[in-house]
Design an enzyme around this catalytic site. Structure first.
Site: not given
Length: 209
Positions: A44-45
């Site tokens: 996600v990052c």
């Protein structure tokens, strides 16, 4: 005690993959989009960092400098950025704070123990040129941020500052604004000669080009 809207954003000097920065000096006369992520080399990052880089032109035209943070080292950031650029088809150049000892994450209350004792949640701080915190958001580790909303919120803050108005739900540029209740009708007539609509004594809308 956590940081509140209206507080001065705590200054700090820290290493990044681009070298050492001091927040207040680095920010200068710009707004800052300061955001944390749990860890480098996580999925996600990677998408969030990539999206921030893809929106570089949108941030620049709003006089906003992005500043990331995770509890990793500057060397890890530099290696990870290669993955971000490759998988997200972008060129990430903004600094990412290296906070392996958690000093800044704790200063900004980004460590939420029920989520992790060592990794930051997805915090957002919008900081204005006077170094005041104007907006905060916090997302859990599993949910990526909505960058349309981040840009919309920055637009609303800057619009409100410029015109002395408030903005309604879902406001976007071109939509009616709201005249604050603290402004009398007499003052409103002077400040908004184009006229305004009174829906209720406490709810007055105005179109500002």
């Amino acid at each position: 005690m956590g940081l509140h809207i209206g507080d001065t954003a705590p200054d700090f000097t820290v290493d990044t993959q681009n070298g050492e920065i001091s927040l207040h000096d680095w920010a200068g006369d710009s707004w800052v989009f300061f955001f944390s992520h749990p860890a480098d080399f996580t999925p996600v990052c990677t998408t969030e960092m990539g999206r921030t880089a893809q929106l570089a032109g949108e941030f620049e035209k709003r006089n906003v400098k992005p500043l990331g943070l995770s509890t990793d080292t500057a060397e890890e950031h530099a290696r990870w950025i290669e993955d971000v650029n490759d998988t997200q088809n972008t060129n990430l150049t903004f600094p990412i704070v290296a906070d392996a000892d958690l000093t800044i994450a704790k200063l900004y209350d980004m460590i939420h123990p029920d989520q992790s004792e060592t990794a930051a949640v997805r915090s957002v701080f919008i900081i204005d040129p006077d170094k005041k915190i104007r907006l905060t958001m916090t997302y859990p580790m599993s949910v990526g941020r909505n960058f349309d909303e981040i840009l919309r919120a920055i637009d609303a803050l800057q619009f409100s500052d410029k015109h002395g108005v408030a903005t309604p739900a879902d406001w976007r540029e071109g939509k009616d604004a709201i005249i604050p209740p603290s402004v009398s009708d007499e003052d409103a007539k002077s400040r908004f000669p184009q006229g305004f609509t009174t829906l209720r004594p406490y709810l007055r809308t105005v179109q500002i080009d």
